[in-house]
Structures are given as structure tokens and as C-alpha cells.
Design a protein around this motif. Sequence first.
Motif, PDB file in Angstrom:
ATOM      1  N   THR A 161      33.213  48.081  36.545  1.00  0.00           N
ATOM      2  CA  THR A 161      32.472  49.068  37.323  1.00  0.00           C
ATOM      3  C   THR A 161      33.199  50.408  37.270  1.00  0.00           C
ATOM      4  O   THR A 161      34.435  50.454  37.227  1.00  0.00           O
ATOM      5  CB  THR A 161      32.344  48.629  38.798  1.00  0.00           C
ATOM      6  N   ASN A 187      28.633  52.595  39.370  1.00  0.00           N
ATOM      7  CA  ASN A 187      27.664  52.098  38.399  1.00  0.00           C
ATOM      8  C   ASN A 187      28.288  51.002  37.551  1.00  0.00           C
ATOM      9  O   ASN A 187      29.497  50.972  37.320  1.00  0.00           O
ATOM     10  CB  ASN A 187      27.155  53.222  37.491  1.00  0.00           C
ATOM     11  N   THR A 188      27.454  50.063  37.118  1.00  0.00           N
ATOM     12  CA  THR A 188      27.916  48.952  36.293  1.00  0.00           C
ATOM     13  C   THR A 188      28.270  49.452  34.898  1.00  0.00           C
ATOM     14  O   THR A 188      27.726  50.446  34.412  1.00  0.00           O
ATOM     15  CB  THR A 188      26.844  47.868  36.186  1.00  0.00           C
ATOM     16  N   GLN A 201      22.524  49.866  31.985  1.00  0.00           N
ATOM     17  CA  GLN A 201      23.408  49.762  33.137  1.00  0.00           C
ATOM     18  C   GLN A 201      22.802  50.569  34.283  1.00  0.00           C
ATOM     19  O   GLN A 201      21.967  51.450  34.062  1.00  0.00           O
ATOM     20  CB  GLN A 201      24.802  50.291  32.788  1.00  0.00           C
ATOM     21  N   TYR A 202      23.211  50.301  35.504  1.00  0.00           N
ATOM     22  CA  TYR A 202      22.497  50.884  36.639  1.00  0.00           C
ATOM     23  C   TYR A 202      23.444  51.239  37.787  1.00  0.00           C
ATOM     24  O   TYR A 202      24.594  50.772  37.843  1.00  0.00           O
ATOM     25  CB  TYR A 202      21.416  49.917  37.140  1.00  0.00           C
ATOM     26  N   LEU A 203      22.952  52.092  38.695  1.00  0.00           N
ATOM     27  CA  LEU A 203      23.687  52.454  39.904  1.00  0.00           C
ATOM     28  C   LEU A 203      23.692  51.253  40.848  1.00  0.00           C
ATOM     29  O   LEU A 203      22.643  50.776  41.256  1.00  0.00           O
ATOM     30  CB  LEU A 203      23.034  53.654  40.583  1.00  0.00           C
ATOM     31  N   GLU A 204      24.885  50.791  41.187  1.00  0.00           N
ATOM     32  CA  GLU A 204      25.007  49.581  42.006  1.00  0.00           C
ATOM     33  C   GLU A 204      25.271  49.884  43.472  1.00  0.00           C
ATOM     34  O   GLU A 204      24.802  49.172  44.359  1.00  0.00           O
ATOM     35  CB  GLU A 204      26.144  48.717  41.450  1.00  0.00           C
ATOM     36  N   TRP A 206      26.081  53.157  46.601  1.00  0.00           N
ATOM     37  CA  TRP A 206      26.297  54.513  47.084  1.00  0.00           C
ATOM     38  C   TRP A 206      26.856  54.400  48.494  1.00  0.00           C
ATOM     39  O   TRP A 206      26.270  53.744  49.348  1.00  0.00           O
ATOM     40  CB  TRP A 206      25.000  55.325  47.088  1.00  0.00           C
TER      41      TRP A 206
END
Length: 265
Positions: A161, A187-188, A201-204, A206
Motif C-alpha cells: 500500500t 491506495n493499493t 488499483q484503487y483508493l482504499e 481516506w
Amino acid sequence: MKRHLLILLFAFVCLSNIHSEVIEQDYTETTGQVRLDLTYTLPMKHGLSMTFFEDLRLDLLPFSTATVFDMSLTSVTLSYSPIKYVKLDIAYMLKTLGATAKESAEYHWSDPSNYFKHRVYGGVTGSYWFSNLKISLRENVLCDMRFDYIDPRTTNKYSWTMRHYLNFSYSIKSVNLTPYIWTELANTLNANEYTLKNNRQYLERWRSAAGVKWKLVRENSIPVTLNFFYRYDWGRFRSAMLVEDDVYITTRRKNEHVLGFGVEL
């Protein structure tokens, strides 16, 4: 004979078109926690320092049936500051997880290693002062390691991450108070192929917080700083499970409200 060949060919085409079904589930949960932190920093020579950190997390009513132990975090960090404005960190963290008897049975946590997770991470922090205002930007790369049983087809043994952190603090020296706010995105970097978001990959996570630090100044004693804060955590966690030929993908969205108190030595 020709008719039999056509039937076999038709059956082969039908079987070749059979594929696994992807079933997606999505749900949102709201939770609350109280967190108690203890930080001790040991200054060393040549710009080096070592920090020991302990964090106790308790689930908070009415978000759970009772105030229960959620997890504790224990970490040790080695820091090096070559110049005033830059700091380099490398750290190890142990997560000790809590679970009720029902959760242990549901997730088959019979192995003691199910209750422990390990993390190593490194980062660089840049800071700059505008009179009493301090601005800090930190970039961290984290690796979460699993030593319990996992399905390697759907779960990574090593999950990477990237975290991006921005902090603003203002020192009010007349009363030894330092109010601050910060925000962080994560993010991953190597999400499993089944859990990618739109094949990317995506925002994991906040996270944002606001708080104040109060430095207690006493002659001939160890400096002590008290930290009071509120934090909001948003998370989107994707997991996958294979059942025969079907793929079950679960997206868990989490809204967490945290009240915290810390002591820094």
C-alpha cells in the motif's frame, strides 16, 4: 454417424461456453472507537532517533453490543534526519486482533496466528516552517504480511500500500498548545486480480483528523505532551472467495469515528 458427430460437436461448444459466475456484494457499516496511545521517542546521535508506539483500540457504544477490545498496535521506528527539513523512517508493527467467540467460530480462527498481523514500512517526511506554522508531507510504502492460512488464489500473502499524508500544525508557545489537522490517502499497489476496481488499483482509505497537543513543562522532569483528537476514517476494502466455479467479491465500505487520547514522552 454424421448425426452423432454433430451432436458431440454441439455438446462441446455448449460446455466450452460455461464459465464461472462473478457475484458482487456491497455493504456499508458505521463504527465508533476510543483509542489510547503511548509514544516514547529516544533521541540518538548523528540525527538518529528511535520511537516506540503502543495503540489500544476499543469499540464504542452504540456501534457495538458492548465496549470491547478491537486490536492493539505495537511498533518500533528508526528515524534518520540528515537535515532539518527531511526525515527518513523504517518501522515494524505488530497488530494483535480481538475477536468474540462467535467471530472466531465464523472465521475459523483456530490457529493462534489468526490473531496476529505483521507490517513493515518505510517513508520519507518533508517539513517546512512559516514562523509558527509547520507543514509536513509524508510518503509511506507499507507491506502487510500474512502468516496464517489464506487462499493464494484470492488473497495476497504480502499486500503493498502507498500512503500520502499532509499535516498542518500551529504552535501557540505562550500556552504550550499546538492545534493541528491532517489528512491521508492510501491506495493499493498489488491488489489481487479478483479485487481490482475496474481492472485497476484503487483508493482504499481516506483519513482526516483534528486535534490539539498540550506540552506539560516541569523543571527537572521528563517532557510530557498530551494529545487530544477526533479522527474520521473512510475505507473501501475488497475481498474475494472462490466457491466451486463461482467468484464472490465483497466490497465493505467503512465509516469510522474515533475519539483519541495520547501521551508522548
